[in-house]
Design a protein around this motif. Structure first.
Motif, short mmCIF file in Angstrom:
data_model
loop_
_atom_site.label_atom_id
_atom_site.label_comp_id
_atom_site.label_asym_id
_atom_site.label_seq_id
_atom_site.Cartn_x
_atom_site.Cartn_y
_atom_site.Cartn_z
N ILE A 166 40.44 32.41 51.48
CA ILE A 166 40.94 33.64 50.87
C ILE A 166 39.85 34.27 50.00
O ILE A 166 39.35 33.66 49.06
N HIS A 167 39.47 35.48 50.37
CA HIS A 167 38.54 36.26 49.55
C HIS A 167 39.38 36.95 48.49
O HIS A 167 40.07 37.94 48.76
N CYS A 168 39.33 36.41 47.28
CA CYS A 168 40.20 36.90 46.21
C CYS A 168 39.45 37.19 44.92
O CYS A 168 40.02 37.77 43.99
N GLY A 169 38.19 36.80 44.83
CA GLY A 169 37.39 37.17 43.67
C GLY A 169 37.06 38.66 43.68
O GLY A 169 37.22 39.34 44.70
N SER A 170 36.59 39.15 42.56
CA SER A 170 36.35 40.59 42.41
C SER A 170 34.93 41.01 42.80
O SER A 170 34.50 42.12 42.48
N GLU A 176 42.27 46.32 43.49
CA GLU A 176 43.47 46.34 42.64
C GLU A 176 44.10 44.96 42.50
O GLU A 176 44.66 44.62 41.45
N PHE A 177 43.96 44.13 43.55
CA PHE A 177 44.66 42.84 43.55
C PHE A 177 43.70 41.65 43.55
O PHE A 177 44.13 40.53 43.80
N THR A 178 42.42 41.88 43.29
CA THR A 178 41.47 40.77 43.24
C THR A 178 41.51 40.12 41.86
O THR A 178 42.08 40.66 40.91
N GLY A 179 40.88 38.96 41.77
CA GLY A 179 40.83 38.23 40.51
C GLY A 179 41.75 37.03 40.51
O GLY A 179 42.55 36.82 41.43
N PRO A 180 41.66 36.21 39.48
CA PRO A 180 42.37 34.93 39.47
C PRO A 180 43.87 35.01 39.24
O PRO A 180 44.61 34.15 39.71
N GLU A 181 44.35 36.03 38.54
CA GLU A 181 45.77 36.02 38.17
C GLU A 181 46.71 36.10 39.37
O GLU A 181 47.71 35.37 39.42
N PRO A 182 46.46 36.99 40.37
CA PRO A 182 47.35 36.97 41.53
C PRO A 182 47.37 35.62 42.25
O PRO A 182 48.42 35.20 42.77
N ILE A 183 46.25 34.91 42.26
CA ILE A 183 46.21 33.60 42.90
C ILE A 183 46.94 32.57 42.04
O ILE A 183 47.64 31.69 42.56
N ALA A 184 46.79 32.66 40.73
CA ALA A 184 47.53 31.76 39.84
C ALA A 184 49.03 31.95 40.04
O ALA A 184 49.80 30.97 40.10
N GLU A 185 49.46 33.20 40.16
CA GLU A 185 50.87 33.49 40.40
C GLU A 185 51.32 32.89 41.74
O GLU A 185 52.41 32.30 41.83
N LEU A 186 50.49 33.05 42.76
CA LEU A 186 50.82 32.50 44.08
C LEU A 186 50.94 30.98 44.03
O LEU A 186 51.88 30.39 44.58
N LEU A 195 44.39 26.39 49.58
CA LEU A 195 43.56 27.58 49.52
C LEU A 195 42.09 27.19 49.42
O LEU A 195 41.73 26.30 48.64
N VAL A 196 41.26 27.88 50.19
CA VAL A 196 39.81 27.73 50.08
C VAL A 196 39.30 29.03 49.45
O VAL A 196 39.31 30.08 50.10
N ILE A 197 38.90 28.97 48.20
CA ILE A 197 38.47 30.17 47.49
C ILE A 197 37.08 30.56 47.99
O ILE A 197 36.09 29.88 47.75
N ALA A 198 37.03 31.68 48.71
CA ALA A 198 35.76 32.13 49.30
C ALA A 198 34.79 32.55 48.21
O ALA A 198 35.19 33.05 47.15
N TYR A 205 34.09 32.90 38.41
CA TYR A 205 33.88 31.49 38.75
C TYR A 205 34.68 30.56 37.85
O TYR A 205 35.39 29.66 38.33
N SER A 206 34.57 30.72 36.55
CA SER A 206 35.19 29.78 35.62
C SER A 206 36.71 29.76 35.78
O SER A 206 37.34 28.69 35.76
N GLU A 207 37.31 30.92 35.94
CA GLU A 207 38.76 31.00 36.06
C GLU A 207 39.25 30.30 37.33
O GLU A 207 40.30 29.62 37.31
N PHE A 208 38.53 30.47 38.43
CA PHE A 208 38.94 29.80 39.66
C PHE A 208 38.69 28.29 39.60
O PHE A 208 39.46 27.50 40.15
N LEU A 209 37.64 27.89 38.92
CA LEU A 209 37.43 26.46 38.71
C LEU A 209 38.56 25.87 37.88
O LEU A 209 39.00 24.73 38.12
N ASP A 210 39.07 26.62 36.92
CA ASP A 210 40.21 26.17 36.14
C ASP A 210 41.44 25.98 37.04
O ASP A 210 42.21 25.02 36.86
#
Length: 296
Positions: A166-170, A176-186, A195-198, A205-210
């Motif tokens: 999933i390409h979800c970083g900004s 509009e929907f990129t970044g860690p929060e939509p993935i955290a919600e999911l 999920l494999v964070i592309a 980086y830090s937020e997705f590592l969290d």
């Protein structure tokens, strides 16, 4: 001898030094020809989704040449990542990908989806047909990954254990929907998703590592990370390098071949110069993906 030839020779030498039987590349693009030509046209235009950055395609070749190139690098398994940018595309892209996988045994059967009525039906059909990995592009698709139209899809994929790149970083440009929060919600709703964070979630980086710390099925791919091209725009924070070691079993090599503005060898060279050790490189470039996909 051109820099490209030198860097491509680097791939062979890299494998020899590490004693790798092969490379496994989880982030490569093979698409219907008319779709790929449009993708290349967009790269040529340096459009807004690229941050208006020039992006020359290094491996702009016909399909068989691209296959021969990957195999020549010693890549034993790769993907045909396709992704829709509007409704009524995903099902026929999946049909194409299924045919491609059937005639290309070293390609991991890849599928995709989009928030639309019927998505659950064609995702179920793709799983039944043997799809082993899915691709989602939040930035290009311009949708929230938690869209209710995808509830059944995420549930099926969670139960199947199939990895979803999933390409979800900004990066390279925020959507509009990129970044860690939509993935955290999911993940709060579907915590067992693989999920494999592309792109390692660049630039967040830090937020997705969290998130990976909180959810043990979250993986990453190294696609374009640590290269000169990416470091110039979205550098990986030096203080987070220890976490690359901590998560060494959950990082998979990806290249974005053929759509890269440098040679394939540079992607591997960029990993090696992190100086995280040969064992880390072996896991990232082969062993982790071999385990995830049950490959020899």
């Amino acid at each position: 001898m051109s820099d490209g030839i030198v860097r491509d020779e680097f791939v062979r030498d890299f494998r020899t030094r590490l004693g790798l039987p092969s490379l496994i590349d989880v982030h490569t693009h093979f698409m219907p020809d008319q779709v790929l030509r449009k993708v290349w046209g967009y790269f040529d235009s340096a459009g807004p989704l690229l941050g208006h950055r020039e992006w020359p395609i290094t491996y702009r070749d016909e399909e068989q040449v691209r296959l021969d190139t990957l195999r020549g690098f010693g890549v034993s398994a790769f993907t045909s990542l396709v992704y829709p940018h509007r409704p009524d595309m995903a099902a026929w892209l999946n049909e194409w990908s299924a045919d491609f996988a059937a005639r290309t045994p070293d390609c991991l059967h890849t599928a995709t989806f989009y928030p639309e009525h019927g998505a659950d039906s064609y995702v179920e059909a793709a799983l039944d047909a043997g799809a082993r990995i899915f691709k989602v592009h939040v930035q290009v698709g311009d949708f929230h990954p938690g869209d209710p139209l995808l509830n059944q899809v995420w549930g099926m994929l969670e139960d199947s254990g199939a990895p979803i790149i999933i390409h979800c970083g900004s990066g390279p440009a925020a959507g509009e929907f990129t970044g860690p929060e939509p993935i955290a919600e999911l993940l709060r709703r579907f915590p067992r998703l693989r999920l494999v964070i592309a792109h390692m979630g660049a630039p967040e980086y830090s937020e997705f590592l969290d998130l990976a710390k909180a959810y043990d099925k979250v993986l990453f791919d190294t696609t374009m990370n640590f290269t000169d091209f990416f470091e110039a725009g979205d550098p990986f924070p030096v203080h987070e390098r220890p976490r690359l070691l901590e998560l060494g079993d959950r990082i998979l090599f990806g290249s974005d071949f053929p759509n890269i503005p440098y040679t394939y060898g540079h992607a591997l060279e960029s990993l090696e110069r992190l100086d995280l050790g040969d064992d880390w490189l072996r896991r990232v470039c082969h062993d982790n993906a071999a385990r995830v996909f049950g490959l020899a």
